[in-house]
Design a protein around this motif. Sequence first.
Motif, mmCIF file in Angstrom:
data_model
loop_
_atom_site.group_PDB
_atom_site.id
_atom_site.type_symbol
_atom_site.label_atom_id
_atom_site.label_comp_id
_atom_site.label_asym_id
_atom_site.label_seq_id
_atom_site.Cartn_x
_atom_site.Cartn_y
_atom_site.Cartn_z
ATOM 1 N N ALA A 30 121.469 -20.493 26.010
ATOM 2 C CA ALA A 30 120.936 -21.679 26.688
ATOM 3 C C ALA A 30 122.005 -22.750 26.843
ATOM 4 O O ALA A 30 122.148 -23.337 27.917
ATOM 5 N N THR A 31 122.779 -22.984 25.803
ATOM 6 C CA THR A 31 123.782 -24.045 25.873
ATOM 7 C C THR A 31 124.985 -23.654 26.724
ATOM 8 O O THR A 31 125.629 -24.512 27.312
ATOM 9 N N GLU A 32 125.260 -22.353 26.823
ATOM 10 C CA GLU A 32 126.413 -21.905 27.597
ATOM 11 C C GLU A 32 126.069 -21.592 29.050
ATOM 12 O O GLU A 32 126.878 -21.862 29.943
ATOM 13 N N ARG A 33 124.908 -21.044 29.304
ATOM 14 C CA ARG A 33 124.619 -20.475 30.627
ATOM 15 C C ARG A 33 123.618 -21.259 31.476
ATOM 16 O O ARG A 33 123.501 -21.008 32.666
ATOM 17 N N LEU A 34 122.869 -22.141 30.873
ATOM 18 C CA LEU A 34 121.850 -22.862 31.643
ATOM 19 C C LEU A 34 122.384 -24.216 32.075
ATOM 20 O O LEU A 34 123.220 -24.786 31.400
ATOM 21 N N PRO A 60 118.378 -15.899 35.515
ATOM 22 C CA PRO A 60 117.845 -14.760 34.753
ATOM 23 C C PRO A 60 117.945 -14.969 33.232
ATOM 24 O O PRO A 60 117.012 -14.647 32.501
ATOM 25 N N THR A 61 119.064 -15.521 32.781
ATOM 26 C CA THR A 61 119.189 -15.829 31.352
ATOM 27 C C THR A 61 118.180 -16.900 30.973
ATOM 28 O O THR A 61 117.553 -16.828 29.905
ATOM 29 N N LEU A 71 120.745 -9.787 25.308
ATOM 30 C CA LEU A 71 119.764 -10.823 24.969
ATOM 31 C C LEU A 71 118.405 -10.203 24.678
ATOM 32 O O LEU A 71 117.711 -10.618 23.739
ATOM 33 N N GLU A 72 118.023 -9.217 25.464
ATOM 34 C CA GLU A 72 116.746 -8.524 25.226
ATOM 35 C C GLU A 72 116.775 -7.798 23.882
ATOM 36 O O GLU A 72 115.787 -7.797 23.149
ATOM 37 N N HIS A 73 117.906 -7.181 23.571
ATOM 38 C CA HIS A 73 118.047 -6.509 22.280
ATOM 39 C C HIS A 73 117.910 -7.521 21.141
ATOM 40 O O HIS A 73 117.250 -7.257 20.137
ATOM 41 N N TYR A 74 118.522 -8.671 21.300
ATOM 42 C CA TYR A 74 118.408 -9.748 20.308
ATOM 43 C C TYR A 74 116.945 -10.180 20.170
ATOM 44 O O TYR A 74 116.442 -10.345 19.064
ATOM 45 N N ARG A 75 116.279 -10.343 21.305
ATOM 46 C CA ARG A 75 114.872 -10.751 21.277
ATOM 47 C C ARG A 75 114.040 -9.767 20.472
ATOM 48 O O ARG A 75 113.272 -10.142 19.602
ATOM 49 N N ILE A 76 114.232 -8.491 20.735
ATOM 50 C CA ILE A 76 113.467 -7.457 20.042
ATOM 51 C C ILE A 76 113.845 -7.386 18.563
ATOM 52 O O ILE A 76 112.984 -7.255 17.694
ATOM 53 N N ALA A 112 125.642 1.686 34.133
ATOM 54 C CA ALA A 112 124.463 1.483 33.286
ATOM 55 C C ALA A 112 123.816 0.108 33.478
ATOM 56 O O ALA A 112 122.585 -0.011 33.411
ATOM 57 N N PHE A 113 124.646 -0.933 33.702
ATOM 58 C CA PHE A 113 124.115 -2.292 33.692
ATOM 59 C C PHE A 113 124.358 -3.073 34.979
ATOM 60 O O PHE A 113 123.883 -4.200 35.111
ATOM 61 N N GLY A 114 125.107 -2.534 35.893
ATOM 62 C CA GLY A 114 125.398 -3.216 37.144
ATOM 63 C C GLY A 114 126.636 -4.087 37.064
ATOM 64 O O GLY A 114 127.520 -3.985 37.897
ATOM 65 N N ASP A 115 126.693 -4.929 36.055
ATOM 66 C CA ASP A 115 127.826 -5.829 35.880
ATOM 67 C C ASP A 115 127.743 -6.455 34.486
ATOM 68 O O ASP A 115 126.847 -6.126 33.697
ATOM 69 N N LYS A 116 128.656 -7.346 34.209
ATOM 70 C CA LYS A 116 128.694 -8.026 32.910
ATOM 71 C C LYS A 116 127.394 -8.800 32.677
ATOM 72 O O LYS A 116 126.860 -8.807 31.554
ATOM 73 N N ASP A 117 126.874 -9.437 33.719
ATOM 74 C CA ASP A 117 125.621 -10.183 33.583
ATOM 75 C C ASP A 117 124.477 -9.271 33.151
ATOM 76 O O ASP A 117 123.661 -9.647 32.306
ATOM 77 N N GLY A 118 124.415 -8.081 33.738
ATOM 78 C CA GLY A 118 123.359 -7.138 33.369
ATOM 79 C C GLY A 118 123.465 -6.703 31.921
ATOM 80 O O GLY A 118 122.453 -6.587 31.219
ATOM 81 N N LEU A 119 124.684 -6.452 31.466
ATOM 82 C CA LEU A 119 124.889 -6.090 30.068
ATOM 83 C C LEU A 119 124.526 -7.257 29.153
ATOM 84 O O LEU A 119 123.909 -7.072 28.100
#
Length: 180
Positions: A97-101, A106-107, A47-52, A35-42
């Motif tokens: 942002a604080t963990e991944r950037l 993509p994030t 994040l998109e779900h959170y945004r919406i 469904a998502f390709g990998d953990k990053d895709g999920l």
Amino acid sequence: MARAMDLFWTRGYEATSIRDLTRHLGLGQGSIYAAFGDKDGLYRAALEHYRITYATAALRTLERESDVRAAVRALLTERVRVAVEGGGRGCLLINAATERLPHDQPTGRIVRDVLAANQEALATLLRAAAERGELASRHDPETLAAFLVTFLNGLLVGSKVTPDARALEPLVEVALGVLE
């Protein structure tokens, strides 16, 4: 998607394993990869779900109030309320942002898009308030909007350290002072 979002929000990206996700979601590892390709895709889908679900709803707060100070206060205090829930999970986007950037581009795009939308919505509100004479002309609406987004980001990080809305809400009142 809400369950994946909640798990990443509570634990963070790095501390959430594929095994955690399969257990929490009740899905097989193959299903997640299909469904998502990998953990990053999920993670990006979460994040998109959170945004919406949360970020877009927060911007609607600005439309409910007729007074600029009331609208900004409502936005900031509502975001604090959400951030302190669950023992101080903060904001999933700011956590990302604080963990991944800066290494996860993509994030980074998702986070920048949401922050830009927040800033533009605030700038629109502030420009309209300036035209109505509700704001002093000493500040540019775009600069004020950038300040408020930056303040909100710091407040959301602070909510993880001090997960108490009553302790953080007085800071909102200080920030609102820039609108006078």
